[in-house]
Motif scaffolding. Structure first.
Motif, PDB file in Angstrom:
ATOM      1  N   HIS B  52       0.829  -1.212   0.000  1.00  0.00           N
ATOM      2  CA  HIS B  52       0.000   0.000   0.000  1.00  0.00           C
ATOM      3  C   HIS B  52       0.864   1.263   0.000  1.00  0.00           C
ATOM      4  O   HIS B  52       0.560   2.232  -0.703  1.00  0.00           O
ATOM      5  CB  HIS B  52      -0.918   0.001   1.225  1.00  0.00           C
ATOM      6  CG  HIS B  52      -1.988  -1.039   1.145  1.00  0.00           C
ATOM      7  ND1 HIS B  52      -2.797  -1.369   2.196  1.00  0.00           N
ATOM      8  CD2 HIS B  52      -2.374  -1.845   0.128  1.00  0.00           C
ATOM      9  CE1 HIS B  52      -3.636  -2.312   1.830  1.00  0.00           C
ATOM     10  NE2 HIS B  52      -3.393  -2.626   0.583  1.00  0.00           N
ATOM     11  N   LEU B  55       2.061   1.931  -3.363  1.00  0.00           N
ATOM     12  CA  LEU B  55       1.031   2.559  -4.205  1.00  0.00           C
ATOM     13  C   LEU B  55       0.833   4.025  -3.839  1.00  0.00           C
ATOM     14  O   LEU B  55       0.332   4.801  -4.641  1.00  0.00           O
ATOM     15  CB  LEU B  55      -0.291   1.805  -4.057  1.00  0.00           C
ATOM     16  CG  LEU B  55      -0.308   0.392  -4.618  1.00  0.00           C
ATOM     17  CD1 LEU B  55      -1.628  -0.299  -4.332  1.00  0.00           C
ATOM     18  CD2 LEU B  55      -0.055   0.419  -6.119  1.00  0.00           C
ATOM     19  N   ASP B  56       1.240   4.356  -2.633  1.00  0.00           N
ATOM     20  CA  ASP B  56       1.092   5.738  -2.193  1.00  0.00           C
ATOM     21  C   ASP B  56       2.310   6.573  -2.573  1.00  0.00           C
ATOM     22  O   ASP B  56       2.446   7.720  -2.143  1.00  0.00           O
ATOM     23  CB  ASP B  56       0.892   5.753  -0.669  1.00  0.00           C
ATOM     24  CG  ASP B  56      -0.159   6.762  -0.267  1.00  0.00           C
ATOM     25  OD1 ASP B  56      -1.033   7.072  -1.087  1.00  0.00           O
ATOM     26  OD2 ASP B  56      -0.087   7.253   0.872  1.00  0.00           O
ATOM     27  N   LEU B  77      -3.107  -8.581  -6.474  1.00  0.00           N
ATOM     28  CA  LEU B  77      -3.683  -7.249  -6.592  1.00  0.00           C
ATOM     29  C   LEU B  77      -3.713  -6.745  -8.050  1.00  0.00           C
ATOM     30  O   LEU B  77      -4.647  -6.051  -8.468  1.00  0.00           O
ATOM     31  CB  LEU B  77      -2.842  -6.286  -5.730  1.00  0.00           C
ATOM     32  CG  LEU B  77      -3.479  -5.017  -5.206  1.00  0.00           C
ATOM     33  CD1 LEU B  77      -4.829  -5.280  -4.574  1.00  0.00           C
ATOM     34  CD2 LEU B  77      -2.553  -4.344  -4.198  1.00  0.00           C
ATOM     35  N   GLN B  80      -6.735  -6.526 -10.418  1.00  0.00           N
ATOM     36  CA  GLN B  80      -7.831  -5.667  -9.957  1.00  0.00           C
ATOM     37  C   GLN B  80      -7.580  -4.191 -10.253  1.00  0.00           C
ATOM     38  O   GLN B  80      -8.465  -3.373 -10.081  1.00  0.00           O
ATOM     39  CB  GLN B  80      -7.993  -5.808  -8.431  1.00  0.00           C
ATOM     40  CG  GLN B  80      -8.133  -7.228  -7.953  1.00  0.00           C
ATOM     41  CD  GLN B  80      -9.549  -7.744  -8.082  1.00  0.00           C
ATOM     42  OE1 GLN B  80     -10.423  -7.016  -8.560  1.00  0.00           O
ATOM     43  NE2 GLN B  80      -9.777  -8.963  -7.677  1.00  0.00           N
ATOM     44  N   LEU B  81      -6.359  -3.879 -10.665  1.00  0.00           N
ATOM     45  CA  LEU B  81      -5.981  -2.471 -10.776  1.00  0.00           C
ATOM     46  C   LEU B  81      -5.710  -2.037 -12.205  1.00  0.00           C
ATOM     47  O   LEU B  81      -5.375  -2.855 -13.064  1.00  0.00           O
ATOM     48  CB  LEU B  81      -4.709  -2.205  -9.953  1.00  0.00           C
ATOM     49  CG  LEU B  81      -4.792  -2.478  -8.456  1.00  0.00           C
ATOM     50  CD1 LEU B  81      -3.487  -2.118  -7.798  1.00  0.00           C
ATOM     51  CD2 LEU B  81      -5.933  -1.696  -7.839  1.00  0.00           C
ATOM     52  N   ARG B  82      -5.842  -0.748 -12.425  1.00  0.00           N
ATOM     53  CA  ARG B  82      -5.398  -0.160 -13.685  1.00  0.00           C
ATOM     54  C   ARG B  82      -4.780   1.192 -13.372  1.00  0.00           C
ATOM     55  O   ARG B  82      -4.788   1.625 -12.223  1.00  0.00           O
ATOM     56  CB  ARG B  82      -6.553  -0.045 -14.682  1.00  0.00           C
ATOM     57  CG  ARG B  82      -7.688   0.831 -14.230  1.00  0.00           C
ATOM     58  CD  ARG B  82      -8.758   0.927 -15.310  1.00  0.00           C
ATOM     59  NE  ARG B  82      -9.898   1.685 -14.849  1.00  0.00           N
ATOM     60  CZ  ARG B  82      -9.945   3.008 -14.797  1.00  0.00           C
ATOM     61  NH1 ARG B  82      -8.908   3.707 -15.190  1.00  0.00           N
ATOM     62  NH2 ARG B  82     -11.003   3.629 -14.341  1.00  0.00           N
ATOM     63  N   ALA B  84      -1.997   4.232 -12.916  1.00  0.00           N
ATOM     64  CA  ALA B  84      -0.658   4.419 -12.347  1.00  0.00           C
ATOM     65  C   ALA B  84      -0.345   3.384 -11.274  1.00  0.00           C
ATOM     66  O   ALA B  84       0.797   2.942 -11.132  1.00  0.00           O
ATOM     67  CB  ALA B  84      -0.563   5.828 -11.760  1.00  0.00           C
ATOM     68  N   ASP B  85      -1.361   2.989 -10.495  1.00  0.00           N
ATOM     69  CA  ASP B  85      -1.122   2.003  -9.439  1.00  0.00           C
ATOM     70  C   ASP B  85      -0.713   0.661 -10.039  1.00  0.00           C
ATOM     71  O   ASP B  85       0.166  -0.024  -9.522  1.00  0.00           O
ATOM     72  CB  ASP B  85      -2.379   1.837  -8.591  1.00  0.00           C
ATOM     73  CG  ASP B  85      -2.657   3.093  -7.782  1.00  0.00           C
ATOM     74  OD1 ASP B  85      -1.747   3.528  -7.062  1.00  0.00           O
ATOM     75  OD2 ASP B  85      -3.760   3.641  -7.891  1.00  0.00           O
TER      76      ASP B  85
END
Lengths: 128, 354
Positions: B52, B55-56, B77, B80-82, B84-85
């Motif tokens: 996390h 991602l921050d 993970l 589930q993501l698209r 920049a993360d």
């Protein structure tokens, strides 16, 4: 403090969303199914709900509809942001028909989610 | 006790002992498994804040020494993501050598290893691995071929479009559904290649291209699709997919061709698809051919025409009501559609235009 309820049966997603929203200065609670989510909403009276669709016991649409039909008018007006893998046009229509305020499709961008949550809350609710 | 009775007693004792041993072994295995899962969950919980924080946009100095479980967390993970993360997590896998190791495994002897490597590379969306993944589209194992197709879809590399379309029609092919999902994953950048595919390759590829163009609602393909529907020399499945795509695109330019296909002597699926498409488009000029279709000798075509008329609001309802009083198949189809209309109280999507 502004309170957000996250309801998602996938702990990986729930943790990530909770982390991101906590960074906005929000008080975040997490539940893993619609039934528990509805009970938590009635108890916590959140300012916003981030809701998955496909969950055990009670799905997100059922929970959203139950919130909208709640006897407490304030709870019935709670903004609901659907966060779901169901990406077809009819799904979106069903989501909004059930009372969703906003709709985000997985795979999603947590940054976009944070932006939409900020937009759905009253000005000044988030810290950054 | 007689010797046979003694032997039976001993045998029974041994058997009971074995059963007890088995139960103890199962219980022990269960206990160990539970502890192992608890330890893993605890380690995941420790590592999750690290992901996390990453991602921050925080410093990732701790990543180098993190255990392999971190890679699993990131891989869980990633799908589930698209945005920049997602890119940030892909960079982590690259830095930690996960992507490189997976690329090496693409030529492993075991099919399971090859398939896992392809899926991982798909999640890591490494366009630089398009070429080895394309080779896997002709792998001897069907599951590996499908894994490679899914992976190519996630790479976002437009260079994968041609090989994916070719894989549908090849001898050791990939199911059209798998290729279709992969092509949808690639986004609208595939549309020029799909338009070209409408007029090239084998019918199964052309039909898939038409289906996907319909899903995208690509108006630039309208003329090509009209030509396909209107060409009786074409494969029936291709014409049907083209008709469905025209319905999704929704341009009234296609009305005349679809009406002709509905009236024509083509195969039943084509005529049904033409009726459905006319309903979706909602051009008032389709009311007459759809009404005529209620008298078709084919029950499916009659049903499709009746359903299509329900989408026209009051004008469609009046046409159905006029047939509902008739005896025979056309009356049955009209009454059935009116019942549905009454039940759903559909106002008609095209009421204003019609």
């Amino acid at each position: 403090m502004t309170r957000v309820l996250v309801v998602d049966d996938d702990p990986v997603i729930a943790d990530l969303v909770a982390f991101r929203l906590t960074r906005l200065g929000l008080d975040v609670s997490v539940e893993t199914d619609g039934q528990a989510g509805l009970a938590a909403a009635r108890q916590l009276r959140p300012d916003l709900v981030v809701l998955d669709w496909m969950m055990p016991r009670m799905n997100g649409l059922e929970m959203c509809a139950a919130l909208r039909a709640d006897a407490d008018p304030e709870l019935a007006r709670t903004p609901v942001l659907l966060l779901t893998a169901k990406a077809q046009e009819p799904d979106l229509e069903r989501g909004f028909a059930a009372g969703a305020t906003d709709y985000i499709v997985k795979p999603f961008s947590p940054r976009e989610l944070a932006t939409r949550v900020t937009a759905a809350l009253p000005p000044g609710s988030v810290s950054s | 006790m007689t010797p046979p009775a003694q032997a039976a007693a001993v045998g029974s004792l041994v058997l009971s002992g074995l059963v007890v041993l088995l139960l103890v072994a199962v219980a022990l295995e269960h206990l160990l498994r539970t502890r192992r899962l608890a330890r893993e969950a605890a380690r995941r919980a420790e590592l999750t804040p690290l992901v996390h924080a990453l991602l921050d946009g925080e410093s990732t100095a701790e990543l180098a020494g993190a255990p392999a479980l971190l890679d699993e967390l990131v891989l869980d993970l990633l799908p589930q993501l698209r945005g920049a993360d997602r890119s940030a997590l892909q960079a982590v896998l690259l830095e930690r050598g996960v992507v490189g190791r997976a690329a090496d495994q693409l030529t492993a002897r075991g099919a399971a290893r090859r398939g896992r490597a392809a899926l991982l590379l798909g999640n890591a969306a490494s366009a630089e691995h398009t070429t080895p993944l394309v080779h896997l589209l002709s792998d001897r194992t069907a599951e590996v071929r499908s894994a490679a197709a899914r992976a190519l879809g996630k790479t976002g590399d437009p260079a994968a479009v041609g090989p994916l379309l070719a894989a549908v029609a090849s001898r050791q092919g990939v199911p059209p559904g798998v290729v279709g999902m992969a092509l949808l994953d690639l986004g609208t950048g595939v549309l020029p290649a799909l338009r070209t595919a409408l007029d090239a390759g084998r019918p199964v590829t052309q039909a898939l291209a038409a289906d996907l163009i319909g899903v995208h609602g690509d108006p630039a393909a309208t003329d090509a699709l009209i030509a396909l529907v209107g060409d009786p020399g074409r494969d029936p499945d291709v014409r049907r997919s083209a008709a469905q795509a025209l319905g999704r695109i929704g341009s009234p330019v296609a009305t005349a061709t679809l009406a002709a296909a509905l009236r024509g002597s083509g195969e039943r699926p084509l005529r049904g698809a033409a009726a459905e498409a006319l309903g979706r488009i909602g051009d008032p000029a389709a009311l007459d051919p759809l009404t005529a279709g209620l008298r078709s000798a084919d029950a499916d075509v009659r049903g499709a025409c009746a359903d299509a008329l329900t989408l026209f609001g009051e004008p469609g309802r009046l046409r159905l009501a006029a047939h509902a009083v008739l005896c025979g198949p056309s009356g049955d189809a009209a009454r059935s559609a009116l019942d549905v209309l009454e039940f759903t109280r559909r106002p008609g999507r095209h009421a204003a235009r019609a």
